[in-house]
Design a protein around this motif. Structure first.
Motif, short mmCIF file in Angstrom:
data_model
loop_
_atom_site.label_atom_id
_atom_site.label_comp_id
_atom_site.label_asym_id
_atom_site.label_seq_id
_atom_site.Cartn_x
_atom_site.Cartn_y
_atom_site.Cartn_z
N UNK A 1 -14.23 70.92 -62.24
CA UNK A 1 -13.40 69.33 -62.78
C UNK A 1 -14.49 68.18 -61.57
N UNK A 2 -13.93 69.25 -60.27
CA UNK A 2 -15.26 68.40 -59.71
C UNK A 2 -16.61 67.83 -59.46
N UNK A 3 -17.27 68.59 -60.38
CA UNK A 3 -18.14 69.04 -60.82
C UNK A 3 -18.75 67.61 -61.31
N UNK A 4 -17.86 67.13 -62.86
CA UNK A 4 -17.89 66.74 -63.26
C UNK A 4 -17.38 64.58 -62.99
N UNK A 5 -16.33 64.81 -62.03
CA UNK A 5 -16.13 63.66 -61.11
C UNK A 5 -17.24 63.44 -60.51
N UNK A 6 -18.01 64.60 -60.19
CA UNK A 6 -18.76 64.17 -58.90
C UNK A 6 -20.10 63.51 -59.74
N UNK A 7 -20.84 64.02 -60.15
CA UNK A 7 -22.03 64.00 -60.65
C UNK A 7 -22.17 63.01 -61.67
N UNK A 8 -23.14 62.57 -62.78
CA UNK A 8 -24.11 61.71 -63.52
C UNK A 8 -23.62 62.29 -64.38
N UNK A 9 -23.62 61.81 -65.79
CA UNK A 9 -23.53 62.55 -66.86
C UNK A 9 -24.70 63.25 -66.52
N UNK A 10 -26.11 63.01 -66.79
CA UNK A 10 -26.90 64.01 -67.28
C UNK A 10 -27.58 65.22 -66.02
N UNK A 11 -26.51 64.69 -64.79
CA UNK A 11 -26.53 66.24 -63.90
C UNK A 11 -25.62 66.86 -64.53
N UNK A 12 -24.76 66.40 -64.67
CA UNK A 12 -23.17 67.55 -64.83
C UNK A 12 -24.07 68.64 -65.96
N UNK A 13 -24.39 67.99 -67.29
CA UNK A 13 -25.16 68.72 -67.95
C UNK A 13 -26.12 69.29 -68.25
N UNK A 14 -26.85 69.09 -66.86
CA UNK A 14 -27.57 70.11 -66.60
C UNK A 14 -27.38 71.38 -65.54
N UNK A 15 -26.17 71.19 -65.02
CA UNK A 15 -26.28 72.03 -63.95
C UNK A 15 -24.83 72.86 -65.02
N UNK A 16 -24.35 71.95 -65.82
CA UNK A 16 -23.26 73.47 -67.14
C UNK A 16 -23.92 73.87 -67.48
N UNK A 17 -25.05 74.03 -67.81
CA UNK A 17 -25.56 74.47 -69.25
C UNK A 17 -26.42 75.96 -68.36
N UNK A 18 -26.11 75.56 -66.99
CA UNK A 18 -26.94 77.06 -65.99
C UNK A 18 -25.86 78.25 -66.11
N UNK A 19 -24.78 77.37 -66.17
CA UNK A 19 -22.97 78.13 -66.14
C UNK A 19 -22.87 79.06 -67.33
#
Length: 84
Positions: free
Chosen positions: A65-83
């Motif tokens: 949730x913190x990631x989603x609220x603190x990153x733009x959508x492009x970064x969020x999707x890039x980082x979430x794919x890694x986990x």
């Protein structure tokens, strides 16, 4: 807000704040603040723990949730794919 440009600067210095502080060019210092650097470092460490499944489900949910609220959508999707 963590943008792709900020993430790229962070990765350029391999997440090493000392290297960034000593050898970083002015252009890079104008892109990402120390506060954003530390936030990014902490969130990436938390995401690594999520990926390794070594933290509680509650902490995992808060991290995402913190990631989603603190990153733009492009970064969020890039980082979430890694986990995933």
């Amino acid at each position: 807000m963590i943008t792709l440009q900020k993430l790229n600067v962070y990765n350029k210095y391999s997440g090493d704040i000392d290297q960034f502080s000593r050898m970083g060019i002015r252009k890079d210092h104008n892109i990402i603040s120390q506060e954003e650097w530390f936030f990014l470092s902490n969130i990436l460490q938390s995401l690594d723990m999520v990926k390794k499944d070594v933290i509680s489900p509650e902490f995992s949910a808060k991290t995402i949730e913190k990631l989603k609220n603190s990153c733009d959508p492009e970064v969020y999707h890039l980082l979430i794919k890694e986990i995933i």
